[in-house]
Scaffold this motif. Structure first.
Motif, PDB file in Angstrom:
ATOM      1  N   GLU A 281       8.227 -15.748  28.507  1.00 11.06           N
ATOM      2  CA  GLU A 281       8.745 -15.139  27.281  1.00 11.06           C
ATOM      3  C   GLU A 281       7.933 -15.524  26.048  1.00 11.06           C
ATOM      4  OE1 GLU A 281      12.838 -16.297  27.128  1.00 11.06           O
ATOM      5  OE2 GLU A 281      13.341 -15.132  28.917  1.00 11.06           O
ATOM      6  N   GLN A 282       7.319 -16.721  26.077  1.00  8.38           N
ATOM      7  CA  GLN A 282       6.612 -17.163  24.885  1.00  8.38           C
ATOM      8  C   GLN A 282       5.471 -18.095  25.255  1.00  8.38           C
ATOM      9  OE1 GLN A 282       9.063 -19.348  22.146  1.00  8.38           O
ATOM     10  NE2 GLN A 282       7.647 -19.060  20.445  1.00  8.38           N
ATOM     11  N   VAL A 283       4.406 -18.007  24.470  1.00  9.08           N
ATOM     12  CA  VAL A 283       3.259 -18.905  24.628  1.00  9.08           C
ATOM     13  C   VAL A 283       3.052 -19.577  23.290  1.00  9.08           C
ATOM     14  CG1 VAL A 283       0.791 -19.068  25.140  1.00  9.08           C
ATOM     15  CG2 VAL A 283       2.203 -17.393  26.347  1.00  9.08           C
ATOM     16  N   VAL A 284       3.015 -20.907  23.294  1.00  9.58           N
ATOM     17  CA  VAL A 284       2.810 -21.635  22.047  1.00  9.58           C
ATOM     18  C   VAL A 284       1.603 -22.558  22.188  1.00  9.58           C
ATOM     19  CG1 VAL A 284       5.222 -21.534  21.293  1.00  9.58           C
ATOM     20  CG2 VAL A 284       4.467 -23.453  22.689  1.00  9.58           C
ATOM     21  N   ASN A 285       0.884 -22.709  21.082  1.00 12.09           N
ATOM     22  CA  ASN A 285      -0.256 -23.613  21.016  1.00 12.09           C
ATOM     23  C   ASN A 285       0.203 -24.949  20.472  1.00 12.09           C
ATOM     24  OD1 ASN A 285      -3.008 -24.496  20.981  1.00 12.09           O
ATOM     25  ND2 ASN A 285      -3.039 -24.080  18.797  1.00 12.09           N
ATOM     26  N   ILE A 286      -0.113 -26.016  21.181  1.00 16.57           N
ATOM     27  CA  ILE A 286       0.230 -27.363  20.736  1.00 16.57           C
ATOM     28  C   ILE A 286      -1.047 -28.001  20.195  1.00 16.57           C
ATOM     29  CG2 ILE A 286       1.156 -29.616  21.427  1.00 16.57           C
ATOM     30  CD1 ILE A 286       3.140 -27.234  21.724  1.00 16.57           C
ATOM     31  N   GLU A 287      -1.036 -28.337  18.927  1.00 12.65           N
ATOM     32  CA  GLU A 287      -2.202 -28.992  18.348  1.00 12.65           C
ATOM     33  C   GLU A 287      -2.018 -30.498  18.441  1.00 12.65           C
ATOM     34  OE1 GLU A 287      -3.750 -27.492  14.690  1.00 12.65           O
ATOM     35  OE2 GLU A 287      -2.908 -25.509  15.057  1.00 12.65           O
ATOM     36  N   LEU A 288      -2.999 -31.152  19.035  1.00 14.10           N
ATOM     37  CA  LEU A 288      -2.908 -32.603  19.219  1.00 14.10           C
ATOM     38  C   LEU A 288      -3.713 -33.330  18.168  1.00 14.10           C
ATOM     39  CD1 LEU A 288      -3.172 -32.775  23.100  1.00 14.10           C
ATOM     40  CD2 LEU A 288      -1.132 -32.788  21.703  1.00 14.10           C
TER      41      LEU A 288
ATOM     42  N   LEU B 220      -0.915 -26.930  29.136  1.00 19.11           N
ATOM     43  CA  LEU B 220      -0.252 -28.227  29.014  1.00 19.11           C
ATOM     44  C   LEU B 220       0.999 -28.278  29.879  1.00 19.11           C
ATOM     45  CD1 LEU B 220      -0.547 -28.858  25.169  1.00 19.11           C
ATOM     46  CD2 LEU B 220      -2.043 -29.690  26.990  1.00 19.11           C
ATOM     47  N   SER B 221       1.845 -27.247  29.773  1.00 22.96           N
ATOM     48  CA  SER B 221       3.078 -27.247  30.563  1.00 22.96           C
ATOM     49  C   SER B 221       3.691 -25.854  30.586  1.00 22.96           C
ATOM     50  CB  SER B 221       4.092 -28.234  29.966  1.00 22.96           C
ATOM     51  OG  SER B 221       4.495 -27.804  28.681  1.00 22.96           O
ATOM     52  N   ILE B 222       4.612 -25.679  31.536  1.00 24.04           N
ATOM     53  CA  ILE B 222       5.440 -24.479  31.607  1.00 24.04           C
ATOM     54  C   ILE B 222       6.869 -24.976  31.695  1.00 24.04           C
ATOM     55  CG2 ILE B 222       6.022 -22.395  32.890  1.00 24.04           C
ATOM     56  CD1 ILE B 222       3.160 -22.506  34.074  1.00 24.04           C
ATOM     57  N   GLU B 223       7.697 -24.558  30.747  1.00 24.34           N
ATOM     58  CA  GLU B 223       9.070 -25.044  30.701  1.00 24.34           C
ATOM     59  C   GLU B 223      10.052 -23.946  31.070  1.00 24.34           C
ATOM     60  OE1 GLU B 223       9.738 -26.986  26.950  1.00 24.34           O
ATOM     61  OE2 GLU B 223       7.837 -28.052  27.117  1.00 24.34           O
ATOM     62  N   ASP B 224      10.954 -24.257  31.954  1.00 26.71           N
ATOM     63  CA  ASP B 224      12.007 -23.336  32.412  1.00 26.71           C
ATOM     64  C   ASP B 224      11.440 -22.013  32.926  1.00 26.71           C
ATOM     65  OD1 ASP B 224      13.913 -25.248  31.607  1.00 26.71           O
ATOM     66  OD2 ASP B 224      13.882 -24.452  29.555  1.00 26.71           O
ATOM     67  N   ASP B 225      10.199 -22.020  33.386  1.00 29.66           N
ATOM     68  CA  ASP B 225       9.522 -20.804  33.867  1.00 29.66           C
ATOM     69  C   ASP B 225       9.500 -19.693  32.823  1.00 29.66           C
ATOM     70  OD1 ASP B 225       9.116 -22.129  36.246  1.00 29.66           O
ATOM     71  OD2 ASP B 225      10.823 -21.210  37.260  1.00 29.66           O
ATOM     72  N   LYS B 226       9.622 -20.054  31.534  1.00 25.24           N
ATOM     73  CA  LYS B 226       9.651 -19.045  30.474  1.00 25.24           C
ATOM     74  C   LYS B 226       8.719 -19.354  29.312  1.00 25.24           C
ATOM     75  CE  LYS B 226      14.500 -18.482  31.033  1.00 25.24           C
ATOM     76  NZ  LYS B 226      15.673 -18.918  30.388  1.00 25.24           N
ATOM     77  N   LEU B 227       8.507 -20.641  29.029  1.00 25.50           N
ATOM     78  CA  LEU B 227       7.736 -21.053  27.859  1.00 25.50           C
ATOM     79  C   LEU B 227       6.453 -21.753  28.312  1.00 25.50           C
ATOM     80  CD1 LEU B 227       7.456 -21.611  24.773  1.00 25.50           C
ATOM     81  CD2 LEU B 227       8.651 -23.750  25.202  1.00 25.50           C
ATOM     82  N   VAL B 228       5.323 -21.211  27.889  1.00 24.53           N
ATOM     83  CA  VAL B 228       4.034 -21.797  28.244  1.00 24.53           C
ATOM     84  C   VAL B 228       3.485 -22.522  27.017  1.00 24.53           C
ATOM     85  CG1 VAL B 228       1.644 -21.287  28.927  1.00 24.53           C
ATOM     86  CG2 VAL B 228       3.540 -20.018  29.955  1.00 24.53           C
ATOM     87  N   ARG B 229       3.087 -23.772  27.228  1.00 24.76           N
ATOM     88  CA  ARG B 229       2.448 -24.546  26.165  1.00 24.76           C
ATOM     89  C   ARG B 229       0.971 -24.698  26.527  1.00 24.76           C
ATOM     90  NH1 ARG B 229       6.354 -26.772  22.887  1.00 24.76           N
ATOM     91  NH2 ARG B 229       8.392 -26.995  23.836  1.00 24.76           N
TER      92      ARG B 229
END
Length: 80
Positions: free
Chosen positions: A73-80, A31-40
């Motif tokens: 640093e972190q990978v999070v799952n976004i449930e839609l 979905l996205s990569i934020e601040d080159d550290k957090l992957v959604r």
């Protein structure tokens, strides 16, 4: 490493993981990569609501993404 290179590496990691998820009737999309550290990401198909998906996310997906892009640093799952 540029943001574009990080995205490319994360995509490579997901390509490595995808066949395992698909063999269980699921899939994953970036979905996205934020601040080159957090992957959604979004787990799809059979992976949605699966009791092991958080474990899959942490052990398999996050570990593989960090192998390709160590600055994540972190990978999070976004449930839609």
């Amino acid at each position: 490493m540029t943001s574009e290179e990080i995205k490319s590496n994360v995509e490579k990691a997901l390509d490595e993981i995808r066949p395992f998820l698909q063999s269980d009737g699921g899939d994953i999309s970036l979905l996205s990569i934020e601040d080159d550290k957090l992957v959604r990401v979004q787990l799809q198909g059979a992976c949605v609501g699966c009791s092991v998906n958080q474990m899959t996310l942490k052990s398999g997906v996050e570990m593989t993404i960090k192998k390709y892009a160590p600055q994540i640093e972190q990978v999070v799952n976004i449930e839609l």
